[in-house]
Design a protein around this motif. Structure first.
Motif, short mmCIF file in Angstrom:
data_model
loop_
_atom_site.label_atom_id
_atom_site.label_comp_id
_atom_site.label_asym_id
_atom_site.label_seq_id
_atom_site.Cartn_x
_atom_site.Cartn_y
_atom_site.Cartn_z
N CYS A 8 49.22 30.38 -14.71
CA CYS A 8 47.90 30.05 -14.87
C CYS A 8 47.38 30.02 -13.26
O CYS A 8 46.42 29.42 -12.89
N ARG A 9 48.48 30.11 -12.39
CA ARG A 9 47.58 30.13 -10.74
C ARG A 9 47.57 31.40 -10.87
O ARG A 9 46.10 31.77 -9.63
N LEU A 10 47.66 32.42 -11.35
CA LEU A 10 46.78 33.87 -11.97
C LEU A 10 45.26 33.72 -12.31
O LEU A 10 44.28 34.25 -11.70
N VAL A 11 45.07 33.44 -13.03
CA VAL A 11 43.66 32.83 -14.15
C VAL A 11 43.09 31.48 -13.53
O VAL A 11 42.18 32.33 -14.00
N CYS A 12 43.94 30.83 -13.68
CA CYS A 12 42.75 29.31 -13.20
C CYS A 12 42.22 28.97 -12.09
O CYS A 12 42.91 29.62 -10.99
N LYS A 13 41.31 28.27 -12.24
CA LYS A 13 40.84 28.52 -10.56
C LYS A 13 41.50 27.48 -10.04
O LYS A 13 41.76 27.18 -8.49
N GLN A 14 42.75 26.14 -10.01
CA GLN A 14 43.21 24.95 -9.92
C GLN A 14 44.06 24.75 -10.63
O GLN A 14 43.80 24.54 -11.39
N LEU A 15 45.21 24.13 -10.22
CA LEU A 15 46.14 23.53 -10.85
C LEU A 15 45.99 22.22 -11.96
O LEU A 15 45.26 21.67 -10.33
N LEU A 23 41.76 25.35 -28.79
CA LEU A 23 41.94 24.97 -28.27
C LEU A 23 41.70 24.46 -26.54
O LEU A 23 40.81 25.31 -26.27
N PRO A 24 41.43 23.78 -26.09
CA PRO A 24 41.36 24.79 -24.61
C PRO A 24 41.93 24.81 -23.48
O PRO A 24 42.50 25.29 -23.79
N PRO A 25 40.90 26.22 -22.99
CA PRO A 25 41.50 27.33 -22.52
C PRO A 25 42.63 27.43 -21.35
O PRO A 25 43.79 28.54 -21.96
N ARG A 26 42.44 26.54 -21.00
CA ARG A 26 44.17 26.74 -20.36
C ARG A 26 45.14 26.29 -20.85
O ARG A 26 46.39 26.43 -21.22
N THR A 27 45.71 25.12 -22.18
CA THR A 27 46.17 25.06 -23.28
C THR A 27 46.49 26.51 -23.97
O THR A 27 47.18 26.39 -24.14
N ALA A 28 45.55 26.63 -24.36
CA ALA A 28 45.17 27.94 -25.23
C ALA A 28 46.00 29.15 -24.91
O ALA A 28 47.41 29.81 -24.84
N LEU A 29 46.01 29.56 -22.77
CA LEU A 29 46.65 30.40 -22.54
C LEU A 29 48.36 29.86 -21.99
O LEU A 29 48.52 30.64 -21.95
N GLU A 30 48.59 28.55 -22.43
CA GLU A 30 50.06 28.78 -21.83
C GLU A 30 50.86 28.49 -23.16
O GLU A 30 51.99 29.21 -23.42
N ASN A 90 47.60 40.60 -20.64
CA ASN A 90 48.43 41.17 -21.44
C ASN A 90 49.49 42.02 -21.15
O ASN A 90 50.83 41.19 -21.15
N ILE A 91 49.16 42.37 -20.22
CA ILE A 91 50.64 43.17 -19.83
C ILE A 91 51.36 42.22 -19.10
O ILE A 91 52.81 42.65 -18.61
N THR A 92 51.03 41.30 -17.32
CA THR A 92 51.76 40.55 -16.94
C THR A 92 52.83 39.54 -18.01
O THR A 92 53.25 39.45 -17.65
N ILE A 93 51.53 39.10 -18.86
CA ILE A 93 52.00 37.94 -19.38
C ILE A 93 54.13 38.50 -19.90
O ILE A 93 55.28 37.96 -20.42
N ALA A 94 53.45 39.89 -21.04
CA ALA A 94 54.87 40.35 -21.37
C ALA A 94 55.77 40.96 -20.58
O ALA A 94 56.54 40.27 -20.60
N SER A 95 55.02 41.44 -19.62
CA SER A 95 55.96 41.84 -18.71
C SER A 95 57.09 40.27 -17.69
O SER A 95 58.32 40.82 -17.88
N ILE A 96 56.17 39.66 -17.90
CA ILE A 96 57.42 38.87 -16.67
C ILE A 96 58.23 38.10 -17.55
O ILE A 96 59.34 36.83 -17.88
N ASN A 105 56.95 30.80 -15.62
CA ASN A 105 56.84 31.86 -16.04
C ASN A 105 54.83 31.39 -16.58
O ASN A 105 53.89 31.87 -16.27
N ILE A 106 55.18 30.06 -17.34
CA ILE A 106 53.46 29.48 -17.34
C ILE A 106 52.16 29.31 -16.37
O ILE A 106 51.35 29.06 -15.77
#
Length: 227
Positions: free
Chosen positions: A220-227, A99-106, A177-183, A215-216
């Motif tokens: 994405c705002r944390l990881v991606c360069k731009q939305l 998957l494209p990186p952002r799609t994979a993250l989502e 992963n900690i952040t994704i699990a936490s929220i 959450n998504i």
């Protein structure tokens, strides 16, 4: 001779039908005990769980429970390992690498959210283990191996996103992963108090939809360069 044509190992081929049946019966009994234990531990915690209740629900006697798992703590450890293996196995089915990186993250964030909804026992079992200061899983080589593999997989996704100029540099896979699990995790563990404090039903379909979208976007705002 091909692998399909290879004969069954001698020790297995010599098992009599009666012995094979006993093996199947033993496996079925273990499975019933594990399912009953998961239900009892998730409902009452480790301390409150009763071995008698587990044996009754599993249609097994306590002697068999102790024979297979040695103790209530041994049974709890096996249940925990099994649940961690289950979530990692389902994560492995996600097609993140293609998957494209952002799609994979989502996809990963949404999977975690939906897994917690579908498997509330996982949350309560993990809560119980944290009260025990991870005494049951700290020396588990199985969980160590699958956890390291999972973190490497997410790091590979992050590195790919950096190369494709989608993700920021310097994001640590374990921290992410900690952040994704936490929220996701916090929302469900605090849904009752949160519903009172914020005067909204945390479990209403619209509230769940609003929260996962939030959450998504947050990740994405944390990881991606731009939305």
């Amino acid at each position: 001779m091909s692998a399909e044509q290879a004969p069954m190992p001698l020790e297995k081929s010599r098992l009599s039908p009666a012995t094979k049946k006993r093996v199947r019966d033993a496996d079925a009994t273990k499975l019933r005990i594990l399912e009953a234990a998961k239900k009892e531990f998730s409902k009452n915690g480790l301390e409150g769980a009763r071995v008698d209740a587990i044996a009754l629900d599993a249609k097994a006697n306590k002697r068999m429970l102790y024979h297979y798992f040695e103790s209530k703590d041994g049974l709890f450890r096996t249940v925990l390992e099994r649940e961690y293996l289950k979530i990692r196995a389902e994560e492995n089915l996600l097609d993140l690498e293609n998957l494209p990186p952002r799609t994979a993250l989502e996809t990963l964030v949404r999977f975690t959210w939906e897994y917690y909804i579908a498997n509330p026992e996982f949350i309560t079992l993990v809560n119980s283990e944290n009260l025990c200061k991870a005494a049951h899983i700290k020396n588990s080589p199985t969980l160590k191996t699958i956890s390291q593999k999972f973190v490497r997989r997410i790091q590979t996704l992050l590195d790919r996103g950096v190369r494709e100029n989608v993700f920021r540099e310097g994001i640590d896979a374990a921290q992410l992963n900690i952040t994704i699990a936490s929220i996701n995790y916090y929302y469900f563990t605090n849904r009752f108090t949160g519903s009172v404090i914020f005067e909204r039903d945390f479990t209403a379909p619209e509230a769940l939809k609003e929260r996962i979208n939030f959450n998504i976007e947050t990740i994405c705002r944390l990881v991606c360069k731009q939305l």
